[in-house]
Design a protein around this motif. Structure first.
Motif, short mmCIF file in Angstrom:
data_model
loop_
_atom_site.label_atom_id
_atom_site.label_comp_id
_atom_site.label_asym_id
_atom_site.label_seq_id
_atom_site.Cartn_x
_atom_site.Cartn_y
_atom_site.Cartn_z
N ALA A 22 10.38 2.22 51.88
CA ALA A 22 11.52 1.84 51.04
C ALA A 22 11.11 0.83 49.97
O ALA A 22 11.51 0.93 48.81
CB ALA A 22 12.64 1.26 51.90
N ARG A 23 10.28 -0.12 50.35
CA ARG A 23 9.81 -1.13 49.39
C ARG A 23 8.92 -0.49 48.33
O ARG A 23 9.03 -0.81 47.15
CB ARG A 23 9.05 -2.23 50.16
N HIS A 24 8.03 0.41 48.75
CA HIS A 24 7.15 1.09 47.80
C HIS A 24 7.96 1.81 46.73
O HIS A 24 7.63 1.76 45.55
CB HIS A 24 6.23 2.07 48.53
N TRP A 25 9.03 2.48 47.14
CA TRP A 25 9.86 3.26 46.22
C TRP A 25 10.99 2.44 45.62
O TRP A 25 11.77 2.95 44.83
CB TRP A 25 10.42 4.49 46.93
N SER A 26 11.10 1.17 45.99
CA SER A 26 12.24 0.33 45.56
C SER A 26 13.56 1.06 45.79
O SER A 26 14.44 1.10 44.93
CB SER A 26 12.10 -0.10 44.10
N ALA A 27 13.66 1.65 46.97
CA ALA A 27 14.85 2.40 47.36
C ALA A 27 15.85 1.43 48.00
O ALA A 27 15.76 1.14 49.20
CB ALA A 27 14.47 3.54 48.30
N ALA A 28 16.77 0.94 47.20
CA ALA A 28 17.69 -0.11 47.65
C ALA A 28 18.55 0.33 48.83
O ALA A 28 18.75 -0.44 49.78
CB ALA A 28 18.57 -0.57 46.50
N TYR A 29 19.06 1.56 48.79
CA TYR A 29 19.90 2.02 49.90
C TYR A 29 19.07 2.13 51.17
O TYR A 29 19.51 1.72 52.25
CB TYR A 29 20.57 3.35 49.57
N GLU A 30 17.88 2.68 51.06
CA GLU A 30 17.02 2.83 52.23
C GLU A 30 16.67 1.46 52.81
O GLU A 30 16.67 1.27 54.03
CB GLU A 30 15.74 3.60 51.85
N TRP A 31 16.35 0.51 51.94
CA TRP A 31 16.05 -0.84 52.39
C TRP A 31 17.25 -1.44 53.11
O TRP A 31 17.13 -2.01 54.19
CB TRP A 31 15.64 -1.72 51.20
N THR A 47 15.03 11.03 47.06
CA THR A 47 16.37 11.60 46.95
C THR A 47 17.39 10.53 46.59
O THR A 47 18.20 10.70 45.68
CB THR A 47 16.77 12.29 48.28
N LEU A 48 17.34 9.41 47.32
CA LEU A 48 18.29 8.32 47.07
C LEU A 48 18.15 7.76 45.67
O LEU A 48 19.14 7.48 44.99
CB LEU A 48 18.11 7.22 48.12
N ASN A 49 16.90 7.60 45.21
CA ASN A 49 16.67 7.08 43.87
C ASN A 49 17.07 8.09 42.80
O ASN A 49 17.69 7.72 41.79
CB ASN A 49 15.21 6.68 43.69
N ALA A 50 16.71 9.35 42.98
CA ALA A 50 17.02 10.37 41.97
C ALA A 50 18.52 10.54 41.79
O ALA A 50 19.00 10.73 40.68
CB ALA A 50 16.38 11.71 42.34
N TYR A 51 19.25 10.46 42.91
CA TYR A 51 20.70 10.64 42.84
C TYR A 51 21.45 9.31 42.70
O TYR A 51 22.68 9.28 42.77
CB TYR A 51 21.20 11.42 44.06
N GLU A 52 20.69 8.24 42.52
CA GLU A 52 21.28 6.91 42.30
C GLU A 52 22.34 6.58 43.35
O GLU A 52 23.46 6.17 43.03
CB GLU A 52 21.84 6.79 40.89
N VAL A 53 21.96 6.77 44.60
CA VAL A 53 22.87 6.45 45.70
C VAL A 53 22.94 4.94 45.84
O VAL A 53 21.92 4.29 46.10
CB VAL A 53 22.42 7.11 47.02
N GLY A 54 24.12 4.40 45.65
CA GLY A 54 24.30 2.95 45.71
C GLY A 54 24.63 2.48 47.12
O GLY A 54 24.81 3.28 48.04
N LEU A 55 24.71 1.18 47.24
CA LEU A 55 25.06 0.57 48.52
C LEU A 55 26.56 0.75 48.78
O LEU A 55 27.34 0.97 47.84
CB LEU A 55 24.72 -0.91 48.51
N PRO A 56 26.96 0.62 50.03
CA PRO A 56 28.40 0.67 50.32
C PRO A 56 29.15 -0.40 49.51
O PRO A 56 28.57 -1.46 49.20
CB PRO A 56 28.46 0.38 51.82
N GLU A 57 30.38 -0.11 49.23
CA GLU A 57 31.20 -1.03 48.43
C GLU A 57 31.20 -2.43 49.05
O GLU A 57 31.35 -2.59 50.26
CB GLU A 57 32.63 -0.52 48.32
N GLY A 58 30.98 -3.43 48.23
CA GLY A 58 30.98 -4.81 48.67
C GLY A 58 29.61 -5.33 49.11
O GLY A 58 29.46 -6.51 49.33
N GLU A 59 28.64 -4.44 49.24
CA GLU A 59 27.29 -4.85 49.65
C GLU A 59 26.44 -5.10 48.41
O GLU A 59 26.62 -4.45 47.38
CB GLU A 59 26.62 -3.76 50.50
#
Length: 182
Positions: A73-82, A164-176
């Motif tokens: 997750a850190r390598h890809w800077s995948a915020a949701y995964e992190w 996948t998460l980065n390409a589709y710009e999946v954000g964090l849950p609301e308020g996070e």
């Protein structure tokens, strides 16, 4: 988010079967990347099953698996995964200072030789895309052939998840708010 999640009531039979299998499994829900993959139900089915195995049933155990997932997750800077796996890593007993070191792209202080080898293999494959002979030999000796195969599979699968998460710009849950370092 760049894709519209398909409400269960609007899923076709193939999509619904994959969704329901994920919900009935050990996860208890359909994870974010699976929701994107449902647009290709066959891919979603295969990836979902592989992910369930890699997440819950490898010989590595939760702590080593979460360590590898956080490095990915850190390598890809995948915020949701992190965000998702930081909580799971803490629950698995990974120390907060280890997690923070990975977040800051620092080498963590790992006392466990297996954790050290998981970190080194993860970094080597993500950064240089090769596994030098000496590192391979140490990893095989510490993790066994099965453990090394499963670690490599875990890194590859969570690379797919992160992409996948980065390409589709999946954000964090609301308020996070992401605590992923720049």
């Amino acid at each position: 988010m760049r894709f519209k999640p398909i409400p269960p009531g609007e899923m076709n039979a193939a999509q619904r079967a994959v969704h329901d299998e994920a919900v009935a499994g050990k996860r208890g829900s359909a994870p974010a990347p699976l929701l994107a993959w449902l647009h290709s139900p066959d891919m979603a089915r295969h990836a979902g099953r592989l992910g369930a195995f890699l997440r819950f049933d490898t010989s590595l155990g939760a702590q080593l698996s979460e360590l590898a997932i956080l490095v990915t997750a850190r390598h890809w800077s995948a915020a949701y995964e992190w965000y998702a796996h930081k909580k799971l890593a803490l629950q698995a007993g990974l120390a907060p200072d280890i997690i923070e070191a990975i977040n800051r792209r620092h080498v963590p202080d790992l006392d466990d030789p297996k954790a050290q080898i998981v970190y080194e293999v993860s970094e080597a494959l993500h950064e240089s895309r090769v596994l030098p002979e000496a590192l391979y030999a140490r990893a095989r000796a510490l993790l066994g052939e099965r453990g090394l195969v499963e670690l490599i599979g875990l890194l590859g699968y969570y690379t797919l998840v992160s992409m996948t998460l980065n390409a589709y710009e999946v954000g964090l849950p609301e308020g996070e708010v992401s605590d992923l370092a720049p």
